[in-house]
Design a protein around this motif. Structure first.
Motif, PDB file in Angstrom:
ATOM      1  N   ASP A   1       0.821  -1.214   0.000  1.00 57.60           N
ATOM      2  CA  ASP A   1       0.000   0.000   0.000  1.00 57.60           C
ATOM      3  C   ASP A   1       0.856   1.265   0.000  1.00 57.60           C
ATOM      4  OD1 ASP A   1      -2.322  -1.449  -0.050  1.00 57.60           O
ATOM      5  OD2 ASP A   1      -2.610  -1.418   2.124  1.00 57.60           O
ATOM      6  N   VAL A   2       1.942   1.264   0.801  1.00 66.04           N
ATOM      7  CA  VAL A   2       2.750   2.478   0.877  1.00 66.04           C
ATOM      8  C   VAL A   2       3.582   2.677  -0.390  1.00 66.04           C
ATOM      9  CG1 VAL A   2       2.849   2.405   3.395  1.00 66.04           C
ATOM     10  CG2 VAL A   2       4.694   1.351   2.075  1.00 66.04           C
ATOM     11  N   ARG A   3       3.738   1.634  -1.181  1.00 64.99           N
ATOM     12  CA  ARG A   3       4.427   1.816  -2.471  1.00 64.99           C
ATOM     13  C   ARG A   3       3.687   2.829  -3.337  1.00 64.99           C
ATOM     14  NH1 ARG A   3       5.660  -3.623  -5.556  1.00 64.99           N
ATOM     15  NH2 ARG A   3       6.745  -2.133  -6.915  1.00 64.99           N
ATOM     16  N   ASP A   4       2.372   2.826  -3.222  1.00 66.23           N
ATOM     17  CA  ASP A   4       1.583   3.785  -3.997  1.00 66.23           C
ATOM     18  C   ASP A   4       1.800   5.207  -3.500  1.00 66.23           C
ATOM     19  OD1 ASP A   4       0.541   1.705  -5.494  1.00 66.23           O
ATOM     20  OD2 ASP A   4      -1.188   1.442  -4.167  1.00 66.23           O
ATOM     21  N   ILE A   5       2.157   5.334  -2.213  1.00 65.75           N
ATOM     22  CA  ILE A   5       2.411   6.673  -1.663  1.00 65.75           C
ATOM     23  C   ILE A   5       3.765   7.193  -2.127  1.00 65.75           C
ATOM     24  CG2 ILE A   5       2.706   8.001   0.470  1.00 65.75           C
ATOM     25  CD1 ILE A   5       0.874   5.997   1.857  1.00 65.75           C
ATOM     26  N   ILE A   6       4.781   6.330  -2.089  1.00 67.65           N
ATOM     27  CA  ILE A   6       6.147   6.752  -2.412  1.00 67.65           C
ATOM     28  C   ILE A   6       6.352   6.820  -3.923  1.00 67.65           C
ATOM     29  CG2 ILE A   6       8.600   6.271  -2.033  1.00 67.65           C
ATOM     30  CD1 ILE A   6       6.969   6.938   0.493  1.00 67.65           C
ATOM     31  N   GLN A   7       5.866   5.805  -4.639  1.00 65.34           N
ATOM     32  CA  GLN A   7       5.994   5.730  -6.099  1.00 65.34           C
ATOM     33  C   GLN A   7       7.453   5.781  -6.560  1.00 65.34           C
ATOM     34  OE1 GLN A   7       3.420   8.818  -7.654  1.00 65.34           O
ATOM     35  NE2 GLN A   7       1.584   7.552  -7.372  1.00 65.34           N
ATOM     36  N   ASN A   8       8.323   5.213  -5.741  1.00 64.81           N
ATOM     37  CA  ASN A   8       9.745   5.132  -6.073  1.00 64.81           C
ATOM     38  C   ASN A   8      10.330   3.984  -5.258  1.00 64.81           C
ATOM     39  OD1 ASN A   8      12.593   5.415  -6.169  1.00 64.81           O
ATOM     40  ND2 ASN A   8      12.433   7.610  -6.569  1.00 64.81           N
ATOM     41  N   ASP A   9      10.461   2.810  -5.883  1.00 64.50           N
ATOM     42  CA  ASP A   9      10.862   1.619  -5.136  1.00 64.50           C
ATOM     43  C   ASP A   9      12.255   1.733  -4.533  1.00 64.50           C
ATOM     44  OD1 ASP A   9       8.455   0.495  -5.617  1.00 64.50           O
ATOM     45  OD2 ASP A   9       9.136  -0.984  -7.077  1.00 64.50           O
ATOM     46  N   ASP A  10      13.178   2.377  -5.238  1.00 63.27           N
ATOM     47  CA  ASP A  10      14.535   2.519  -4.701  1.00 63.27           C
ATOM     48  C   ASP A  10      14.531   3.392  -3.451  1.00 63.27           C
ATOM     49  OD1 ASP A  10      15.598   0.942  -6.698  1.00 63.27           O
ATOM     50  OD2 ASP A  10      16.068   2.634  -8.020  1.00 63.27           O
ATOM     51  N   ALA A  11      13.819   4.514  -3.514  1.00 65.92           N
ATOM     52  CA  ALA A  11      13.735   5.403  -2.352  1.00 65.92           C
ATOM     53  C   ALA A  11      12.983   4.725  -1.216  1.00 65.92           C
ATOM     54  CB  ALA A  11      13.040   6.711  -2.737  1.00 65.92           C
ATOM     55  N   LEU A  12      11.953   3.956  -1.571  1.00 67.98           N
ATOM     56  CA  LEU A  12      11.169   3.256  -0.554  1.00 67.98           C
ATOM     57  C   LEU A  12      12.025   2.236   0.183  1.00 67.98           C
ATOM     58  CD1 LEU A  12       8.411   2.583   0.720  1.00 67.98           C
ATOM     59  CD2 LEU A  12       8.082   0.927  -1.122  1.00 67.98           C
ATOM     60  N   GLN A  13      12.776   1.426  -0.566  1.00 70.44           N
ATOM     61  CA  GLN A  13      13.562   0.363   0.050  1.00 70.44           C
ATOM     62  C   GLN A  13      14.615   0.923   0.995  1.00 70.44           C
ATOM     63  OE1 GLN A  13      14.818  -2.734  -2.596  1.00 70.44           O
ATOM     64  NE2 GLN A  13      16.541  -3.344  -1.314  1.00 70.44           N
ATOM     65  N   SER A  14      15.327   1.953   0.560  1.00 67.19           N
ATOM     66  CA  SER A  14      16.372   2.531   1.415  1.00 67.19           C
ATOM     67  C   SER A  14      15.775   3.332   2.566  1.00 67.19           C
ATOM     68  CB  SER A  14      17.297   3.422   0.584  1.00 67.19           C
ATOM     69  OG  SER A  14      16.568   4.480  -0.020  1.00 67.19           O
ATOM     70  N   GLY A  15      14.647   3.981   2.309  1.00 65.97           N
ATOM     71  CA  GLY A  15      14.058   4.852   3.329  1.00 65.97           C
ATOM     72  C   GLY A  15      13.396   4.106   4.465  1.00 65.97           C
ATOM     73  N   ILE A  16      12.773   2.977   4.157  1.00 61.81           N
ATOM     74  CA  ILE A  16      12.028   2.260   5.191  1.00 61.81           C
ATOM     75  C   ILE A  16      12.838   1.151   5.851  1.00 61.81           C
ATOM     76  CG2 ILE A  16       9.840   2.716   4.034  1.00 61.81           C
ATOM     77  CD1 ILE A  16       9.903  -0.265   3.159  1.00 61.81           C
ATOM     78  N   LEU A  17      14.063   0.921   5.389  1.00 61.45           N
ATOM     79  CA  LEU A  17      14.862  -0.169   5.948  1.00 61.45           C
ATOM     80  C   LEU A  17      15.053  -0.048   7.464  1.00 61.45           C
ATOM     81  CD1 LEU A  17      16.246  -2.777   5.202  1.00 61.45           C
ATOM     82  CD2 LEU A  17      18.351  -1.491   4.768  1.00 61.45           C
ATOM     83  N   PRO A  18      15.344   1.149   8.000  1.00 60.40           N
ATOM     84  CA  PRO A  18      15.445   1.247   9.468  1.00 60.40           C
ATOM     85  C   PRO A  18      14.156   0.847  10.175  1.00 60.40           C
ATOM     86  CG  PRO A  18      16.426   3.177   8.429  1.00 60.40           C
ATOM     87  CD  PRO A  18      15.713   2.424   7.342  1.00 60.40           C
ATOM     88  N   ALA A  19      12.997   1.217   9.598  1.00 60.72           N
ATOM     89  CA  ALA A  19      11.723   0.847  10.209  1.00 60.72           C
ATOM     90  C   ALA A  19      11.505  -0.654  10.142  1.00 60.72           C
ATOM     91  CB  ALA A  19      10.577   1.591   9.523  1.00 60.72           C
TER      92      ALA A  19
END
Length: 292
Positions: free
Chosen positions: A28-46
């Motif tokens: 679901d949040v992929r639709d919010i970010i719309q950038n898989d590379d940024a999503l993967q690096s950004g949410i890794l700490p979470a």
């Protein structure tokens, strides 16, 4: 909202994911970010925080059992590389992929033999308790690096039933301190019902009790089953209190939330509500004017 704010929002959503539903939240949040590379690096700490806190389980390479990935088994890297995680049953460490939930690169790990005898006996008793009470549950027992008399027992049991729109997770952790002759721990329960709604239960129960002096005088094989029996009694009491709470919610809380039926005890057909109103007015008119 800029990209950084969207990543922060996505991370917050992930940390609140119900048991077994983190992949759904991630999609679901992929639709919010719309950038898989940024999503993967950004949410890794979470993701790392979530996996450690939720006692995520993983298959150990080359073994036929699973281990709990948690702070208790984390071996922090000293050179800035990837952290490794310890499996006390196989006496090996591995790298854990927090996104794919996979273990790799197993390596043998030296253990403290002064603590291993008691730890392994405590593990055997814990696994017996697990088999008796937690279907498909996973347990790990760790010794602590700062003491040969402190051990950490962790148990996690998951139940996912997406067909019927519910999921649940039981986590328990106990610190057995033989030096202080006491056990302290906590039980965390998360349940999510989401059929035509969204209801979550999240509760924490703390446990603390003193070990009888006689246990300290026993050999590990005789002492550890008694420790698990005391833990079993604490958890049984807490389980009973949860059952009572569920019963009270079903009999009182949820009933108070429901809309009461009319005096006829029949559900109102809202498509005919104007007809009901008209009938009431006609009845009132007969009463006032004496019509027949």
């Amino acid at each position: 909202m800029n990209a950084e704010d969207r990543i922060a929002a996505a991370s917050n959503f992930l940390l609140q994911s119900p048991p077994g539903e983190i992949n759904d939240v991630l999609n679901d949040v992929r639709d919010i970010i719309q950038n898989d590379d940024a999503l993967q690096s950004g949410i890794l700490p979470a993701l790392k925080e979530y996996n450690l806190a939720q006692f995520t389980t993983v298959d150990v390479p080359g073994c036929d059992h699973q281990v709990i990935v948690s702070e208790a088994g984390r071996i922090k890297s000293l050179d800035g590389g990837e952290d490794r995680f310890f499996d006390p049953r196989s006496k090996s460490t591995f790298v854990f992929d927090h996104l794919r939930l996979e273990a790799s690169d197993p390596q043998p790990h030296e253990v403290d033999m002064d603590a291993e005898s008691y730890r392994s006996s405590l593990e055997s008793s814990t696994l017996a308790y697990l088999a008796a009470h937690f279907e498909e549950g996973v347990a790990s027992v760790f010794s602590t690096p700062d003491s040969t008399k402190r051990y950490i027992i962790q148990v996690v049991a998951n139940k996912y039933n997406p067909q019927n729109f519910w999921s649940g997770r039981w986590r328990s952790e106990y610190i057995v301190d033989l030096g202080e002759n006491k056990v302290e721990g906590k039980v965390l329960v998360n349940v999510h019902y989401y059929e035509q709604g969204n209801v979550q239960l999240s509760t924490t129960h703390t446990v603390s009790f003193t070990l009888p002096p006689s246990i300290a005088q026993l050999q590990p094989a005789q002492a550890t089953p008694k420790i698990l029996a005391l833990i079993e009694a604490e958890e049984a009491q807490y389980q009973a209190s949860l059952n009572d709470a569920y019963h009270e919610m079903g009999e009182k809380t949820y009933k108070n939330l429901r809309r009461a039926l009319p005096i006829t005890k029949q559900k109102i057909d809202w498509d005919k509500v104007l007809g009901y109103k008209l009938g009431a007015e006609l009845t009132a008119s007969k009463g006032v004017f004496g019509g027949s």
